[in-house]
Design a protein around this motif. Structure first.
Motif, mmCIF file in Angstrom:
data_model
loop_
_atom_site.group_PDB
_atom_site.id
_atom_site.type_symbol
_atom_site.label_atom_id
_atom_site.label_comp_id
_atom_site.label_asym_id
_atom_site.label_seq_id
_atom_site.Cartn_x
_atom_site.Cartn_y
_atom_site.Cartn_z
ATOM 1 N N GLY A 120 0.710 -1.225 0.096
ATOM 2 C CA GLY A 120 0.040 -0.215 -0.351
ATOM 3 C C GLY A 120 1.204 1.339 0.053
ATOM 4 O O GLY A 120 0.594 2.346 0.537
ATOM 5 N N GLN A 121 1.526 1.114 -0.058
ATOM 6 C CA GLN A 121 3.363 1.934 -0.444
ATOM 7 C C GLN A 121 2.847 3.153 -2.006
ATOM 8 O O GLN A 121 2.440 2.903 -2.991
ATOM 9 C CB GLN A 121 4.267 1.835 -0.554
ATOM 10 N N ASN A 122 2.639 4.614 -0.661
ATOM 11 C CA ASN A 122 2.031 5.753 -2.252
ATOM 12 C C ASN A 122 3.386 5.750 -3.432
ATOM 13 O O ASN A 122 4.808 5.514 -2.489
ATOM 14 C CB ASN A 122 2.112 7.322 -1.598
ATOM 15 N N ASN A 123 3.613 6.439 -4.276
ATOM 16 C CA ASN A 123 4.747 6.666 -5.113
ATOM 17 C C ASN A 123 5.971 5.475 -5.307
ATOM 18 O O ASN A 123 6.676 5.511 -5.070
ATOM 19 C CB ASN A 123 5.297 7.645 -4.108
ATOM 20 N N SER A 124 5.427 3.922 -5.684
ATOM 21 C CA SER A 124 5.832 3.108 -5.582
ATOM 22 C C SER A 124 6.495 2.832 -6.385
ATOM 23 O O SER A 124 7.992 2.350 -6.520
ATOM 24 C CB SER A 124 4.402 1.690 -6.042
#
Length: 228
Positions: A120-124
């Motif tokens: 669920g990381q942003n900017n993966s």
């Protein structure tokens, strides 16, 4: 999730593993206990067939001990549902295997980005690029594993493992499929990144020189685990 400072990242107490066979059961080991503190590096060594990989599977919650208790990041894993345990691993635990375990149809970049997306990381995408850059593979973003050397594949695996900022990293013979020179470079990178992120590292190896890089060394032999 971070455990309280007073509680170790991993606590295994009196664990045993028995596999059924025609004579009633094969004991791999009995009453093994191990504790790992935050940021600690531990090598588990021993002869082939001693049960090192079995022990790692138990400690990581991939398999269930016949008896005994294991706490991961403050959670008693025997009390967790399969889904809760899978979420715990996805969020806080990473693995590096001898066989790399990259998805063959995905590029190096996609292999890392997928792990970040699952978490669920942003900017993966940008994070995946940053990690490939860190391990010296900026020119290999779009190569699939079959187009990479063994050393490059293991660098991708290392980048994937650390990109998710794990609390606990399990490495099972991470240089087993590499030549000596490539393996040495991979290990240098592994310990450098591990120190930077203060990850708890549990390393399975048959290589004494690799084990010496860890703060603690444990030997699994005849079903018992002894501190060296």
């Amino acid at each position: 999730m971070h455990t309280p400072e007073s509680e170790p990242v991993l606590i295994a107490t009196q664990i045993a593993k028995t596999f059924p066979n025609q004579s009633g059961g094969l004991n791999i080991f009995n009453n093994i206990s191990i504790t790992a503190a935050a940021g600690e590096s531990i090598a588990i060594i021993g002869p082939s067939g001693a049960g090192k990989s079995t022990l790692l599977s138990l400690l990581a919650g991939l398999d269930i001990p016949t008896s005994g208790n294991i706490r991961l990041l403050g959670q008693p894993i025997s009390q967790l549902t399969e889904q809760s345990l899978a979420e715990l691993r996805a969020q806080h635990i990473s693995f590096i295997f001898q066989s790399f375990q990259l998805l063959p149809e995905l590029s190096a970049l996609d292999n890392i980005q997928l792990a970040l997306d699952i978490q669920g990381q942003n900017n993966s995408l940008n994070r995946a690029k940053e990690w490939l850059d860190k391990v010296g593979l900026a020119s290999r973003y779009h190569h699939i594993p079959a187009q990479l050397s063994g050393g490059e594949q293991q660098r991708v695996a290392i980048a994937r493992a650390f990109a998710t900022s794990p609390s606990l990293l399990f490495a099972d013979e991470p240089t087993g499929n590499l030549d000596e020179q490539t393996g040495a470079a991979i290990i240098d990178q592994l310990f450098k990144l591990n120190e930077e992120l203060n990850t708890t590292l549990i390393l399975i190896t048959h290589d004494p020189s690799l084990a010496q890089r860890c703060q603690r060394r444990l030997k699994l032999h005849n079903g018992e685990l002894e501190e060296l």
